[in-house]
Design a protein around this motif. Structure first.
Motif: not given
Length: 167
Positions: A94-95, A139, A142-143, A145-149, A160-161
């Motif tokens: 899930d990552k 990325l 991350k899973q 629903e994680d957000e990245i900047e 948003l992933v």
């Protein structure tokens, strides 16, 4: 770039992750360069036979090409030796990891799809980004629903992933 010394140490033995197609492309490039090698040696010999080397453009061009070929062969051999071939279909979880295909939503909820690949396979126009690109680095791990900047030349982008696939 010819005749340079490469660092030898733990960092130079780092594995180079790539997909099978990237490995095949590297080995094909290596084969082509090795086939060109004797042709350049012949060109050097022929140019040398023309006499005065100081003003012999063919000789200097052939010697320069020989240096380029040797440098490219050394670089590709190094990558091939350290290649770690990864088949995304054998991965799960899930990552986000190397080989994953990730669907992101941008600030306008527009989906963008990227596959994280090796440097040799990266092609942004096809949605394939190198694992050491800014977006891929943000990325990894991350899973859903994680957000990245991500900071890009035009400013900060937020994503948003939405989905992680291994295809």
């Amino acid at each position: 770039m010819c005749g340079g010394h490469r660092k030898v140490g733990p960092e130079s033995m780092e594995k180079v992750p790539m997909l099978a197609e990237g490995y095949e492309k590297l080995t094909a490039d290596l084969k082509a360069l090795r086939a060109e090698r004797p042709l350049v040696v012949d060109a050097i010999e022929e140019a040398r036979a023309h006499g005065d080397l100081s003003e012999n453009a063919e000789y200097h061009a052939a010697k320069e090409r020989q240096g380029q070929i040797e440098a490219q062969i050394a670089e590709i051999e190094d990558k091939v030796t350290r290649a770690q071939i990864i088949d995304p279909k054998t991965l799960s979880g899930d990552k986000v990891v190397f080989g994953a295909t990730v669907t992101l939503l941008d600030e306008d909820d527009k989906p963008i799809k990227y596959q994280i690949v090796g440097q040799t396979e990266a092609d942004a126009s096809k949605g394939r980004i190198s694992y050491n690109s800014p977006i891929a680095r943000a990325l990894i791990g991350k899973q859903v629903e994680d957000e990245i900047e991500v900071t890009v030349p035009s400013g900060d982008k937020f994503y948003l992933v939405e989905k992680i696939e291994f295809i």
